[in-house]
Motif scaffolding. Sequence first.
Motif, PDB file in Angstrom:
ATOM      1  N   UNK A 107     -66.057  99.892 -87.574  1.00 14.08           N
ATOM      2  CA  UNK A 107     -67.048  99.286 -86.695  1.00 14.08           C
ATOM      3  C   UNK A 107     -68.312 100.128 -86.775  1.00 14.08           C
ATOM      4  N   UNK A 108     -69.443  99.485 -86.622  1.00 14.30           N
ATOM      5  CA  UNK A 108     -70.725 100.175 -86.646  1.00 14.30           C
ATOM      6  C   UNK A 108     -71.715  99.371 -85.804  1.00 14.30           C
ATOM      7  N   UNK A 109     -72.933  99.859 -85.617  1.00 19.77           N
ATOM      8  CA  UNK A 109     -73.882  99.114 -84.779  1.00 19.77           C
ATOM      9  C   UNK A 109     -74.122  97.675 -85.242  1.00 19.77           C
ATOM     10  N   UNK A 110     -74.129  97.447 -86.551  1.00 21.05           N
ATOM     11  CA  UNK A 110     -74.365  96.093 -87.064  1.00 21.05           C
ATOM     12  C   UNK A 110     -73.188  95.166 -86.715  1.00 21.05           C
ATOM     13  N   UNK A 111     -71.962  95.636 -86.943  1.00 16.14           N
ATOM     14  CA  UNK A 111     -70.814  94.785 -86.625  1.00 16.14           C
ATOM     15  C   UNK A 111     -70.675  94.614 -85.116  1.00 16.14           C
ATOM     16  N   UNK A 112     -71.027  95.630 -84.344  1.00 19.55           N
ATOM     17  CA  UNK A 112     -70.985  95.512 -82.885  1.00 19.55           C
ATOM     18  C   UNK A 112     -72.009  94.489 -82.408  1.00 19.55           C
ATOM     19  N   UNK A 113     -73.192  94.463 -83.041  1.00 19.01           N
ATOM     20  CA  UNK A 113     -74.222  93.484 -82.681  1.00 19.01           C
ATOM     21  C   UNK A 113     -73.735  92.067 -82.961  1.00 19.01           C
ATOM     22  N   UNK A 114     -73.023  91.875 -84.067  1.00 14.23           N
ATOM     23  CA  UNK A 114     -72.463  90.559 -84.379  1.00 14.23           C
ATOM     24  C   UNK A 114     -71.427  90.184 -83.320  1.00 14.23           C
TER      25      UNK A 114
END
Length: 123
Positions: free
Chosen positions: A9-16
């Motif tokens: 998980x990372x900020x991009x996947x969390x944003x999605x």
Amino acid sequence: MKYLILIHSNPKSRAVWETLTDEQRYAFGKGHLELSAALAESGELVVSEGLVDPSLAKWVSVRDDKTLTSDGPFAEAKEHLAGFYLVECESYERAVEIAARAPDARYGAVEVRPVLDMSTWDL
């Protein structure tokens, strides 16, 4: 051969994730349960688990024979391990096929890594 399928998980996947509806989130979770069940039925699943938020992690090190712990994650860490599947299957290609079935693969990348087989080592 065993393969570890790592869900990051990372900020991009969390944003999605934040853009998903409750229905989509339910389908996401159900997708993981269905994949685990299918792999258990085929005999390829060794174990599968999701991991709690990294703010609950502890970093452990040993210095001068003393165990030291600190709260994780480190501030500079942007990506964290969110879960994994440990599978045993006939080929790397099959492990990649399995990883592609993980719901996370639709929103980011899922890592597939062979497990080091030390059973033949003379230790």
